[in-house]
Design a protein around this motif. Structure first.
Motif, PDB file in Angstrom:
ATOM      1  N   LEU A  39     -29.352   4.494  -4.886  1.00 47.11           N
ATOM      2  CA  LEU A  39     -28.999   5.271  -3.701  1.00 47.11           C
ATOM      3  C   LEU A  39     -30.129   5.249  -2.666  1.00 47.11           C
ATOM      4  O   LEU A  39     -29.882   5.269  -1.455  1.00 47.11           O
ATOM      5  CB  LEU A  39     -28.686   6.710  -4.099  1.00 47.11           C
ATOM      6  N   THR A  42     -29.876   2.432  -0.069  1.00 44.89           N
ATOM      7  CA  THR A  42     -28.689   2.359   0.791  1.00 44.89           C
ATOM      8  C   THR A  42     -28.869   3.275   1.997  1.00 44.89           C
ATOM      9  O   THR A  42     -29.906   3.900   2.174  1.00 44.89           O
ATOM     10  CB  THR A  42     -27.432   2.788   0.005  1.00 44.89           C
ATOM     11  N   ASN A  43     -27.795   3.342   2.811  1.00 44.38           N
ATOM     12  CA  ASN A  43     -27.802   4.239   3.973  1.00 44.38           C
ATOM     13  C   ASN A  43     -26.854   5.416   3.768  1.00 44.38           C
ATOM     14  O   ASN A  43     -26.476   6.085   4.735  1.00 44.38           O
ATOM     15  CB  ASN A  43     -27.384   3.464   5.232  1.00 44.38           C
ATOM     16  N   TYR A  44     -26.464   5.695   2.523  1.00 43.10           N
ATOM     17  CA  TYR A  44     -25.473   6.732   2.234  1.00 43.10           C
ATOM     18  C   TYR A  44     -25.998   8.119   2.613  1.00 43.10           C
ATOM     19  O   TYR A  44     -27.048   8.544   2.145  1.00 43.10           O
ATOM     20  CB  TYR A  44     -25.117   6.717   0.746  1.00 43.10           C
ATOM     21  N   ASN A  45     -25.254   8.813   3.446  1.00 44.98           N
ATOM     22  CA  ASN A  45     -25.664  10.143   3.891  1.00 44.98           C
ATOM     23  C   ASN A  45     -24.537  11.159   3.775  1.00 44.98           C
ATOM     24  O   ASN A  45     -24.416  12.045   4.610  1.00 44.98           O
ATOM     25  CB  ASN A  45     -26.164  10.110   5.336  1.00 44.98           C
ATOM     26  N   GLY A  47     -21.048  10.317   3.167  1.00 45.00           N
ATOM     27  CA  GLY A  47     -19.692   9.817   3.347  1.00 45.00           C
ATOM     28  C   GLY A  47     -19.066  10.238   4.669  1.00 45.00           C
ATOM     29  O   GLY A  47     -19.742  10.594   5.632  1.00 45.00           O
ATOM     30  N   ASN A  52     -20.671   9.082   8.021  1.00 45.19           N
ATOM     31  CA  ASN A  52     -21.303   7.889   7.466  1.00 45.19           C
ATOM     32  C   ASN A  52     -20.327   7.223   6.489  1.00 45.19           C
ATOM     33  O   ASN A  52     -20.556   7.190   5.294  1.00 45.19           O
ATOM     34  CB  ASN A  52     -22.613   8.283   6.766  1.00 45.19           C
ATOM     35  N   GLN A  54     -19.312   4.108   5.868  1.00 47.17           N
ATOM     36  CA  GLN A  54     -19.554   2.814   5.248  1.00 47.17           C
ATOM     37  C   GLN A  54     -20.954   2.756   4.637  1.00 47.17           C
ATOM     38  O   GLN A  54     -21.952   2.915   5.337  1.00 47.17           O
ATOM     39  CB  GLN A  54     -19.394   1.696   6.281  1.00 47.17           C
ATOM     40  N   VAL A  55     -20.985   2.557   3.337  1.00 41.32           N
ATOM     41  CA  VAL A  55     -22.272   2.479   2.645  1.00 41.32           C
ATOM     42  C   VAL A  55     -22.789   1.053   2.717  1.00 41.32           C
ATOM     43  O   VAL A  55     -22.086   0.105   2.359  1.00 41.32           O
ATOM     44  CB  VAL A  55     -22.135   2.917   1.163  1.00 41.32           C
TER      45      VAL A  55
END
Length: 301
Positions: A39, A42-45, A47, A52, A54-55
């Motif tokens: 995690l 990635t750029n996951y913040n 959903g 956000n 697109q992961v």
């Protein structure tokens, strides 16, 4: 044939007994750790809820941001964690050993009473202790300031000068009792006859301590140091209740910094997980240094 059957049954029994523990370990420890590292890359913040959807793979961007933060929050939090580590390793452990030695050698009366009183802070919730000492230390009308004003009426509340000192004092008081119990239990394993024989041969109390007791407890000291380091790096509850990282983040530590990034304002989960990964790496480095020092200078149990 019966011997082969017996060995096969043993292997089956081992597998059956080990599998539940392995499943629990990977579910509770290994998978969350691996997922946290992934995690952080990635750029996951959060959903779609946080805009956000697109992961994407972001590489080491979060780690670069940690070490190049212009505000220096990471280095400030790391410095405070190092203060706690130093206080734990060179404060709690030596003090815990000294108290345990005094109690084990019956240098004071009422050893059971003192043992209970010293260990008592460990059975109280850190949240309760945090609230208690916050009211004691951390405001203009606190008990501490009333005592100071009694001797110096012109005194003013100045937490900004040394904001970590109250926290370190509370941690020293709170956790020393755990090391007292650890050392006391292991001191009782050392045969008293060995110490008495050394004294008959002319050894002083200090010589018996240095040449017999400390080498016998080298492994326990290392284990205590590892517990102190790991506990210091994940310090959260007491600090969160007492200061919440204030004033101006001057009492922030890595766990508080991680919490702020993940759960305060717009979440930044990659950065929070990168901080947790760095905490693990720092913990391994410090533990490795501790073990190297023990192998170089320590005795044998």
């Amino acid at each position: 044939m019966s011997e082969l059957t017996s060995k096969k049954e043993q292997r089956v029994a081992y597998v059956v007994l080990v599998i539940p523990a392995v499943i629990i370990y990977f579910s509770v420890m290994a998978f969350p750790t691996i997922f946290s590292v992934i995690l952080s890359l990635t750029n996951y913040n959060g959903g779609k809820i946080f805009g956000n959807p697109q992961v994407k793979f972001a590489g080491l961007a979060s780690y670069v941001r940690i070490f190049t933060d212009p505000n220096g929050y990471f280095y400030l939090a790391l410095k405070n964690n190092m203060y706690i580590v130093l206080m734990s390793v060179f404060g709690q452990i030596p003090l815990g050993f000294a108290l345990a030695y005094i109690l084990s050698r019956k240098m004071v009366r009422g050893t059971d009473f003192f043992q209970t009183m010293i260990y008592l802070p460990n059975v109280i919730s850190p949240v309760i202790i945090g609230i208690l000492f916050k009211s004691f230390y951390l405001n203009q009308d606190s008990v501490y300031m009333e005592i100071v004003k009694f001797f110096n009426p012109a005194a003013q509340f100045a937490l900004n000068d040394h904001p970590m000192i109250p926290v370190l004092v509370v941690m020293l008081w709170m956790y020393t009792g755990m090391y007292v119990i650890i050392f006391l239990a292991n001191l009782q394993r050392i045969d008293v006859a060995i110490i008495e024989a050394a004294k008959i041969d002319g050894a002083t109390e200090a010589q018996a301590l240095w040449y017999i007791i400390l080498p016998a407890l080298s492994g326990v000291i290392v284990t205590s140091a590892i517990l102190a380091i790991s506990g210091s790096l994940k310090s959260f509850d007491l600090l969160f209740v007492m200061t919440q990282g204030g004033p101006a983040n001057r009492t922030s530590v890595l766990s508080l910094y991680m919490y702020m990034m993940a759960f305060r304002g717009a979440p930044n989960y990659p950065l929070a997980n990168a901080i947790s990964t760095v905490m693990v790496v720092i913990s391994f480095i410090l533990i490795g240094i501790t073990r190297s020092v023990e192998k170089r200078f320590g005795g044998k149990e």
